[in-house]
Design an enzyme around this catalytic site. Structure first.
Site, short mmCIF file in Angstrom:
data_model
loop_
_atom_site.label_atom_id
_atom_site.label_comp_id
_atom_site.label_asym_id
_atom_site.label_seq_id
_atom_site.Cartn_x
_atom_site.Cartn_y
_atom_site.Cartn_z
N ARG A 167 0.82 -1.21 0.00
CA ARG A 167 0.00 0.00 0.00
C ARG A 167 0.85 1.26 0.00
NH1 ARG A 167 -4.27 -1.63 4.61
NH2 ARG A 167 -3.20 -3.55 5.18
N SER B 271 8.73 -4.86 5.85
CA SER B 271 8.57 -5.94 6.83
C SER B 271 9.51 -7.11 6.60
CB SER B 271 7.13 -6.41 6.82
OG SER B 271 6.28 -5.30 6.89
N ASP C 271 7.03 -3.85 10.26
CA ASP C 271 5.58 -3.80 10.46
C ASP C 271 5.16 -3.98 11.92
OD1 ASP C 271 6.33 -6.44 10.35
OD2 ASP C 271 4.73 -7.10 8.99
C1 BG6 Z 1 -1.08 -5.05 7.57
C2 BG6 Z 1 0.05 -4.10 7.92
O1 BG6 Z 1 -2.27 -4.58 8.09
O2 BG6 Z 1 -0.75 -6.31 8.10
C3 BG6 Z 1 1.32 -4.64 7.27
O3 BG6 Z 1 -0.25 -2.81 7.45
C4 BG6 Z 1 1.60 -6.01 7.78
O4 BG6 Z 1 2.40 -3.79 7.56
C5 BG6 Z 1 0.40 -6.87 7.52
O5 BG6 Z 1 2.75 -6.54 7.15
C6 BG6 Z 1 0.58 -8.28 8.07
O6 BG6 Z 1 -0.50 -9.11 7.70
P1 BG6 Z 1 -0.59 -9.87 6.32
O7 BG6 Z 1 -1.62 -10.92 6.57
O8 BG6 Z 1 -1.00 -8.88 5.27
O9 BG6 Z 1 0.76 -10.45 6.05
C1 GLC Z 2 8.73 -11.88 8.44
C2 GLC Z 2 9.70 -10.71 8.37
C3 GLC Z 2 9.45 -9.75 9.50
C4 GLC Z 2 8.01 -9.34 9.52
C5 GLC Z 2 7.11 -10.55 9.61
C6 GLC Z 2 5.65 -10.20 9.60
O1 GLC Z 2 9.01 -12.62 9.56
O2 GLC Z 2 11.02 -11.19 8.40
O3 GLC Z 2 10.26 -8.60 9.36
O4 GLC Z 2 7.77 -8.50 10.63
O5 GLC Z 2 7.39 -11.41 8.52
O6 GLC Z 2 5.26 -9.54 8.44
#
Ligand code: BG6
Ligand code: GLC
Length: 752
Positions: free
Chosen positions: A373, A437, A491
């Site tokens: 996003r 992340s 994240d």
């Molecule tokens: C989102 C966050 O809501 O959730 C992201 O904004 C995060 O930063 C993500 O990585 C994690 O959940 P998923 O299921 O999208 O991997």
């Molecule tokens: C993976 C990434 C980590 C992140 C997590 C959740 O483990 O290495 O940085 O926080 O996924 O998205």
């Protein structure tokens, strides 16, 4: 039509708990859960008592390719005086006949499973326990009514002492007939007797049988429909029925009757394609089939349980996970052991939370979860909790995730340009916070050296490089706008900030989504990698890598190894691979393949689609474990997987596999979190510690049981901590923007 509607009403009355006691049609549960699937095999004995003849049978069922059944049977006489004498004499006689039969076949020393067709009204409580309500037909032996006929038979056999059998089932003749025919035609789910008397049984959804407290799968119900009308329901129709019977009896003969029956059924239910299969072998073979099915189910169940048990963790094991996680945290924080530690405990350079005086417009990027996003966050000073957000989701094609780094970052910049254009802000140069992340080494807020890709990313030329520089290069290549890069944020940290904006007690961030990870506020004095001893700093634990040094080896199963081996990064992120969304579906898929190849599921037929990597999306896990419609949903999911001929029993099993896999994930996650909060408590020398955890991630948010199981485990393993969970509704991009806003405020304060 009218009769069929009235009968339908009577059936409902019989099925309903409150009205069952007074219902004319009793709808008796038979505890027969499954019809034959053709994989049954072995030798089974059967007794058939209650029709014109008493028979003893030996049924050999062969499953090798073509289904084949061989039967031997012998009719024995039951003298008049035994039918009306004492029950003990009757059952002794039955045992004598059985002994004679076994003797003749030379199998007296085998202890074979036995099924008992007992065609009298009985109340069953289990498949092998059946209490005679009252004798009918020519029988009137004393001391049997109100007793369990299986116990009586066992007693008589034991008294003789020269042979033994394993009585697994008692059934009504309708059930026996259904099972006899069901072996040849797997769609046979109704048994009908039109003989001296009449009755029918059929497979009913378990949740409709209110007398039993179960709602999954199906069970055969003996309707005892002969009693339909006993309460006067049919009085006004009686003469019509009589006329039918009269007309029929002008031309007596089975054929005519069955043709009429078939025609009438088709007219009444034109939407159902009902086929009639005449039972050729009586219901005795069916009793053997019930036994064969029960036998198969028991053996298969034991085998499946043995496999699933390898994925169930005891409390001691979970405590051990917590202990090892605590140990790894210490190793990750210490300068000496940091290099070898699996849990890297990366300093994230976020120390202050918003004080409410921040303001301005900020851009944020959110990369690494299930969607990428771009956001615009408008923070207003004095208006705490009132950040306005606008965002757009852009896709990142698989080829881009796994192509070159240049392609990936060019694509990201394309998306930023498209977003600015869409917002009517083309060319604007705003401060930007980057939620990235993945594990990054930071030595300040606006720098993040990617240590290694995780999850589905694998773009070349990025590991070991500062992602802010990679992004800057891509912006420069485009020569269209400039950006002011302020922060790179994991994240977990973004989530902690998003939630912390509302609840200042939020000092932990947790992600259970595509990947899993946690961050928390650690004492500066414990962070050996960063100078200074004052206050606290957030630590991005990167706990997904826990286990990479073998810490989880003794809890890993064969399935975990398969999933690991076929991943992007074998040997890495072992804890994550047991917990997070990207992998749980894969674990389930591999268990299902294993079950199928052992003939324990889908009748042993492996579909091509189920062999496809990633086909069992984790969202199915959440769906499969939801609400009352689950069985139908599971079936449609299985159909999507190319398993068009799956049965309800298959669905029940798939659900169980999903639940075992998700439970283990939630417990492991709870054990890790227990280590974190207990460490925070000890850091602060507290006996009791209360803290809020900000959580995000699709798995956590959509799975119906994950959060409750995780919280249960956490409470059990860290009883001195009161932990509140706050779901992040706004994503971590908002947190990244807030971190950027704080950094901008501090910088401008420094300048003044
Ligand atoms: C989102 C966050 O809501 O959730 C992201 O904004 C995060 O930063 C993500 O990585 C994690 O959940 P998923 O299921 O999208 O991997
Ligand atoms: C993976 C990434 C980590 C992140 C997590 C959740 O483990 O290495 O940085 O926080 O996924 O998205």
């Amino acid at each position: 039509m009218d009769v069929s509607i009235r009968f339908r009403r009577e059936m409902d009355k019989g099925l309903c708990r409150d009205t069952n006691p007074t219902a004319a049609v009793r709808m008796l549960p038979t505890f027969v859960l499954s019809t034959p699937d053709g994989t049954e095999q072995g030798e089974f004995l059967a007794l058939d008592l209650g029709g014109a003849n008493f028979r003893v049978l030996l049924v050999k069922v062969m499953a090798d390719g073509e289904q084949k059944v061989e039967m031997e049977n012998q009719i024995y006489d039951i003298p008049e005086h035994l039918m009306r004498g004492s029950g003990t004499e009757l059952f002794d006689h039955i045992a004598d006949c059985l002994a004679n039969f076994l003797e003749k076949l030379g199998i007296k020393d085998k202890k074979l499973p036995l099924g008992f067709t007992f065609s009298f009204p009985c109340q069953q409580t289990k498949l092998d326990e059946s209490v005679l309500l009252s004798w009918t037909k020519a029988f009137k032996s004393s001391g049997v009514e109100g007793k369990d006929v299986v116990s009586l038979l066992r007693k008589s056999i034991k008294k003789r002492g020269d042979f033994d059998v394993d009585i697994l089932a008692v059934i009504n003749d309708t059930v026996g007939t259904m099972m006899t025919c069901g072996y040849d035609d797997h769609l046979c789910e109704i048994g009908l007797i039109v003989g001296t008397g009449t009755n029918a049984c059929y497979m009913e959804q378990m949740r409709n049988i209110e007398l039993l407290d179960a709602d999954e799968g199906r069970m055969c119900v003996n309707t005892e429909w002969g009693a339909f009308g006993d309460d006067g329901t049919l009085e006004d129709l009686r003469t019509d029925i009589d006329r039918e019977i009269d007309a029929g009896s002008l031309n007596p003969g089975k054929q005519l009757f069955s043709r009429r029956l078939h025609k009438m059924v088709r007219r009444l239910v034109p939407d159902c394609d009902v086929r009639f299969l005449q039972s050729q072998c009586g219901s005795g073979k069916g009793a053997a089939m019930v036994t064969a099915v029960a036998y198969r189910l028991a053996a298969q169940n034991a085998e499946r349980q043995r496999i699933l048990d390898t994925m169930c963790l005891s409390r001691e094991q979970l405590l051990e996970v917590k202990r090892r996680m605590s140990e790894e945290m210490v190793r990750g924080l210490s300068k000496q052991t940091h290099e070898q530690a699996s849990v890297k405990m990366l300093p994230a350079y976020v120390r202050s939370t918003p004080d409410g005086t921040e303001h301005g417009d900020f851009l944020a990027l959110d990369l690494g979860g299930s969607s990428f996003r771009v956001l615009l966050v408008q923070v207003q000073s004095g208006q705490r909790h009132k950040a306005k957000m606008q965002q757009k989701i852009y896709s990142i094609p698989q080829e881009t995730m796994q192509g070159t780094g240049e392609e990936l970052f060019d694509h990201i910049v394309d998306c930023i340009a498209a977003f600015l254009e869409y917002m009517g802000m083309k060319g604007a140069s705003l401060p930007l916070g980057f939620t990235f992340s993945f594990p990054c080494h930071q030595s300040r807020l606006d720098q993040g050296i990617l240590l290694k890709w995780t999850k589905g990313f694998k773009a070349s030329g990025c590991e070991g490089h500062d992602v802010i520089l990679l992004l800057k290069d891509a912006v420069r290549r485009r020569q269209e706008f400039d950006l002011n890069f302020v922060a790179v944020v994991n994240d977990t940290v973004g989530t902690m900030m998003t939630c912390g904006y509302e609840d200042p007690k939020c000092e932990v961030g947790l992600i259970v989504g595509t990947g899993t990870n946690a961050c928390y506020m650690e004492e500066m004095s414990n962070i050996e990698l960063v100078e200074g001893n004052e206050g606290r700093m957030s630590i991005n634990m990167e706990w997904g890598a826990f286990g990479d040094n073998g810490e989880l080896d003794d809890f890993c199963t064969r399935f975990d190894h398969i999933v690991d081996d076929s991943s992007n990064n074998p040997g890495k992120q072992r804890y994550e691979k047991m917990i997070s969304g990207m992998y749980l579906g894969e674990i389930v898929r591999n268990v299902l393949i294993d079950f199928t190849s052992k003939g324990l599921l889908f009748r042993g037929k492996l579909s091509e689609r189920l062999k496809t990597w990633g086909i069992f999306a984790t969202k199915f896990l959440s769906q499969i474990e939801s609400d009352r419609l689950a069985m139908r949903q599971i079936r449609s999911i299985l159909q999507h997987l190319g398993l068009t001929s799956s049965t309800i029993d298959d669905s029940v099993l798939v659900k169980e596999v999903c639940s075992v896999v998700a439970r283990r994930a939630a417990q492991l996650c709870g054990a890790g979190l227990a280590a974190v909060v207990d460490r925070m408590r000890e850091n602060r020398n507290l006996n009791q510690f209360s803290v809020t955890v900000g959580v995000d991630g699709t798995l956590y948010k959509t799975h119906p049981h994950f959060s409750s199981i995780m919280q249960e485990t956490l409470q059990d393993l860290a009883p001195q901590c009161q932990v509140t969970f706050q779901k992040s509704e706004d994503g971590s991009g908002k947190g990244a923007a807030l971190i950027t806003a704080v950094a901008c405020r501090i910088k401008s304060e420094g300048q003044h």
